[in-house]
Design a protein around this motif. Structure first.
Motif, mmCIF file in Angstrom:
data_model
loop_
_atom_site.group_PDB
_atom_site.id
_atom_site.type_symbol
_atom_site.label_atom_id
_atom_site.label_comp_id
_atom_site.label_asym_id
_atom_site.label_seq_id
_atom_site.Cartn_x
_atom_site.Cartn_y
_atom_site.Cartn_z
ATOM 1 N N SER A 15 44.533 42.606 8.090
ATOM 2 C CA SER A 15 44.966 41.209 7.986
ATOM 3 C C SER A 15 44.195 40.294 8.926
ATOM 4 C CB SER A 15 46.466 41.103 8.304
ATOM 5 O OG SER A 15 47.232 41.928 7.457
ATOM 6 N N GLY A 16 43.321 40.877 9.752
ATOM 7 C CA GLY A 16 42.570 40.068 10.696
ATOM 8 C C GLY A 16 43.439 39.514 11.808
ATOM 9 N N ARG A 17 44.484 40.250 12.174
ATOM 10 C CA ARG A 17 45.420 39.764 13.199
ATOM 11 C C ARG A 17 45.460 40.763 14.336
ATOM 12 N NH1 ARG A 17 50.770 41.005 14.048
ATOM 13 N NH2 ARG A 17 50.874 42.129 12.078
ATOM 14 N N PRO A 18 44.969 40.385 15.526
ATOM 15 C CA PRO A 18 45.018 41.316 16.661
ATOM 16 C C PRO A 18 46.457 41.589 17.074
ATOM 17 C CG PRO A 18 44.338 39.122 17.375
ATOM 18 C CD PRO A 18 44.345 39.096 15.877
ATOM 19 N N ILE A 19 46.701 42.776 17.591
ATOM 20 C CA ILE A 19 48.047 43.152 17.990
ATOM 21 C C ILE A 19 48.026 43.606 19.446
ATOM 22 C CG2 ILE A 19 47.804 45.523 17.152
ATOM 23 C CD1 ILE A 19 50.764 45.368 16.283
ATOM 24 N N SER A 20 48.979 43.115 20.228
ATOM 25 C CA SER A 20 49.025 43.419 21.653
ATOM 26 C C SER A 20 49.826 44.683 21.910
ATOM 27 C CB SER A 20 49.650 42.255 22.420
ATOM 28 O OG SER A 20 51.030 42.142 22.102
ATOM 29 N N VAL A 21 49.708 45.211 23.130
ATOM 30 C CA VAL A 21 50.487 46.379 23.530
ATOM 31 C C VAL A 21 51.971 46.098 23.377
ATOM 32 C CG1 VAL A 21 51.165 47.802 25.504
ATOM 33 C CG2 VAL A 21 48.755 47.339 25.092
ATOM 34 N N THR A 22 52.396 44.916 23.839
ATOM 35 C CA THR A 22 53.815 44.559 23.762
ATOM 36 C C THR A 22 54.299 44.518 22.320
ATOM 37 O OG1 THR A 22 53.637 43.242 25.782
ATOM 38 C CG2 THR A 22 55.541 42.828 24.383
ATOM 39 N N SER A 23 53.546 43.864 21.443
ATOM 40 C CA SER A 23 53.945 43.767 20.042
ATOM 41 C C SER A 23 53.974 45.139 19.378
ATOM 42 C CB SER A 23 52.985 42.839 19.283
ATOM 43 O OG SER A 23 53.054 41.528 19.779
ATOM 44 N N LEU A 24 53.011 45.990 19.715
ATOM 45 C CA LEU A 24 52.952 47.328 19.120
ATOM 46 C C LEU A 24 54.158 48.154 19.552
ATOM 47 C CD1 LEU A 24 51.233 49.160 17.321
ATOM 48 C CD2 LEU A 24 50.055 49.946 19.379
ATOM 49 N N CYS A 25 54.548 48.031 20.814
ATOM 50 C CA CYS A 25 55.726 48.759 21.303
ATOM 51 C C CYS A 25 56.980 48.302 20.564
ATOM 52 C CB CYS A 25 55.900 48.545 22.805
ATOM 53 S SG CYS A 25 54.691 49.409 23.833
ATOM 54 N N ILE A 26 57.123 47.002 20.406
ATOM 55 C CA ILE A 26 58.316 46.453 19.764
ATOM 56 C C ILE A 26 58.372 46.854 18.297
ATOM 57 C CG2 ILE A 26 59.432 44.295 19.042
ATOM 58 C CD1 ILE A 26 58.341 43.101 21.663
ATOM 59 N N ALA A 27 57.241 46.736 17.605
ATOM 60 C CA ALA A 27 57.206 47.050 16.177
ATOM 61 C C ALA A 27 57.476 48.526 15.909
ATOM 62 C CB ALA A 27 55.858 46.654 15.583
#
Length: 266
Positions: free
Chosen positions: A193-205
């Motif tokens: 999707s061309g959307r970078p993902i952060s450590v925090t967002s990855l943990c939450i998801a």
């Protein structure tokens, strides 16, 4: 409260929603200085009214913790509205509501920002959301699909992620609680999707406890499947990406599953 302050004469395409007036003023003025005029709303009820009355709005940035109708309920209503018009949502929250951000991400929120935050950080997320909205508009205005048309890779990957939510809802069990595979899928979706993902967002998801999620991130990195790097726009934010090896293996998996279903991918 409605604000349209800005250095740009165009109609605001961003709506900020928070029950804290000081946060709204700071973000509205900060975004305006960055060329992103915005409207503001103190409550989800007011936000829904503004979205209905302002067809040019494309991105809603909303807090999760609000009285009466909270951010999750607002996202549910916006998800229904987005079926008729392009609309992206970004969530902002504090530590007290990190667990609830999982539900927000499953309601198609395109980004997650944690308080305290800077207008520059919000502006970056808003511009990414604009790009996603523009992509959806192009797809909607494109030629009618035919049976042989390849399936859009981001949509196919999102379907795999949705299958995870269906699995949890149907089995209602923690038998599938390890987040490593979910993380790889989320990273594949973000990349497609061309959307970078952060450590925090990855943990939450991932839906796992933060300590467990961070441990799995380290293990995936040690296995050579993912890597971490500072966000060049905000050095406080760490971006997680698939390595070349991780990317090739996910590509192999995705293609194999699509072939079994008889689905051509773009």
């Amino acid at each position: 409260m409605v604000g349209a302050a800005g250095v740009d004469s165009e109609l605001p395409r961003v709506l900020l929603v928070d029950d804290d007036p000081d946060v709204l003023i700071e973000l509205c003025e900060g975004l305006a200085m960055l060329g992103l005029p915005s409207l503001t709303a103190n409550t989800p009820v007011e936000a829904i009214d503004l979205v209905q009355r302002n067809e040019q709005l494309q991105v809603v940035v909303t807090d999760l913790q609000m009285p009466r109708i909270d951010g999750i309920e607002l996202l549910q209503k916006l998800a229904l509205m987005s079926r008729k018009r392009p609309l992206a949502t970004i969530i902002i929250t504090g530590h007290a509501s990190l667990d609830r951000a999982v539900g927000a991400l499953r309601l198609n929120a395109v980004d997650f920002l944690q308080k305290p935050l800077l207008p520059e950080e919000v502006a970056q997320a808003v511009r990414r959301a604009f790009s996603l909205v523009e992509d959806s508009v192009r797809q909607a205005n494109g030629p009618a699909p035919v049976a042989e048309k390849p399936v859009a890779r981001p949509n196919y990957l999102k379907t795999l992620v949705a299958a995870r939510a269906d699995r949890d809802a149907i089995f209602q069990s923690d038998l599938f609680s390890d987040p490593a595979w979910d993380m790889l899928l989320d990273l594949a979706v973000a990349e497609a999707s061309g959307r970078p993902i952060s450590v925090t967002s990855l943990c939450i998801a991932s839906g796992a406890p933060t300590t467990t999620a961070l441990r799995r991130i380290d293990e995936l990195r040690d296995a050579g499947l993912i890597e971490r790097r500072p966000d060049p726009a905000d050095r406080r934010r760490i971006i997680v990406e698939l390595t070349e090896s991780g990317r090739q293996r996910m590509e192999t998996f995705v293609k194999r599953q699509a072939e079994r279903l008889g689905l051509p991918l773009d």
